[in-house]
Design an enzyme around this catalytic site. Sequence first.
Site, mmCIF file in Angstrom:
data_model
loop_
_atom_site.group_PDB
_atom_site.id
_atom_site.type_symbol
_atom_site.label_atom_id
_atom_site.label_comp_id
_atom_site.label_asym_id
_atom_site.label_seq_id
_atom_site.Cartn_x
_atom_site.Cartn_y
_atom_site.Cartn_z
ATOM 1 N N LYS A 197 28.929 10.184 15.025
ATOM 2 C CA LYS A 197 28.459 9.782 13.423
ATOM 3 C C LYS A 197 27.222 9.292 13.675
ATOM 4 C CE LYS A 197 30.107 9.907 9.033
ATOM 5 N NZ LYS A 197 31.220 10.655 8.684
ATOM 6 N N ASP B 114 27.230 13.941 5.009
ATOM 7 C CA ASP B 114 28.025 12.700 4.794
ATOM 8 C C ASP B 114 27.319 12.003 3.342
ATOM 9 O OD1 ASP B 114 30.316 10.693 5.717
ATOM 10 O OD2 ASP B 114 28.936 9.253 5.093
#
Length: 421
Positions: free
Chosen positions: A113, A153
């Site tokens: 991430k 995201d």
Amino acid sequence: MKTAQIEQTETLNPYEIAKQQIDAAATKLQLPLHITELLKRPKRVLTVNFPVQMDDGTVRIFEGYRSQHNDAIGPTKGGIRFHPDVTLDEVKALSMWMTFKCGVVGLPYGGGKGGVICDPRTLSKRELERLSRAFMEAIADIVGPERDIPAPDVYTTPEIMGWMMDTYSRLKGHYSPGVITGKPIIVGGSQGRTNATAQGCVYAIRSALQDIGLPIEQATVAVQGFGNAGRIAARLLAELGCKIIAVSDSRGGIYDPNGLQIDRVEQLKDESSIANYGPSCHITNEQLLELDVDILIPAALENVITQENAARIKARIVAEAANGPTTPEADSILSKKGTIVIPDILANAGGVTVSYFEWVQNLMNYYWSEAEVLEKLETTIVQSYEAVRDLAKTYDTDLRTAAYMISLKRVTEAMQARGWV
Ligand code: NAD
């Protein structure tokens, strides 16, 4: 006094929460301590600081992160978040959740991430492009189609993925679409990727509704967050006949017990603000969570369902389109009430599943139709939901713990097969 006690006992640090979730499943699986400890730490974390020229000629320094949690099963994979509240612990937690998300749906990836502390809503398009390219340049040494593959995201879009892919390709000297997913179709994006997170969530909700015997066209729904995940989930559920009675974005929510017209809400979101739907129906984000609905979809940020409000959540099904919306303390309150919580690592796994399909298509340079993508996605999510539900029954536990058990087992077996542990 009671409030002070609550503040002391519940952590809202996502990294601490992710570690607690691993512990809960590891205990049920009786995993050796060294394996649990390894899984609670990301393998590699990179912090970068980089300059970006603003339109007025000034230069601002931005801080960003990339966390690669575990690559036992394959390259790491996970989105990049642009948000003013990004922290290193949040990015670490999100990378851990990605490992277990890929594990629960059986993808050959580990978790990664990234995040940049910034507020894209205050940047011009050219500033956003320069920031996106500069961040990719800063992390280019550790990402790549066989190493770590980012995706969209919160507040990052297909357009941003296209800029980042271009920057990476220029650095490497050749077209490299497999470095990032969620790209525009014309530069290697997959059919079905834009809707994938919401579509996967809807497949999981449909299975849960079948389990409780509630016909989908009779279900009422509230959705927090009106971006890629929430907005499309609201639209898809409305198309299936659900009554969407409330939605919200960062500015607040709108509510109509007779059902909102989702196409009108979408139009207002694009043109001005969902608040213009009508002044009589305004609610706060907090009120939305506590509405009397069959299905609640948190689709914005972490820690919105806590031990403070969990007892007041009335939904029969909470489908976590967002990552980490429910704290462990809230989880146990909901579990005791009999609420079905479809955990984030399953409910929003449609996004990474179609990202995987996109990456496979990039590597093959052979592209599939939307129908093929959706068919594969539906099979993946429905089978994963059923496996999680059945394991939860066997172990008399909640869906989140069962989902983690499936994942932890898979990742542990891969680490053992490679001789790591
Ligand atoms: P997005 O940027 O497209 O949309 C985010 C939405 O949340 C916007 O409508 C924004 O107004 C709203 N929002 C922001 N702060 C809020 C607040 N405090 N209260 C209420 N609403 C708020 O982002 P997204 O891609 O839809 O991501 C939403 C969630 O879904 C995140 O938790 C993300 O990690 C998760 N997720 C996204 C994907 C994906 O493919 N995009 C995949 C898996 C999980």
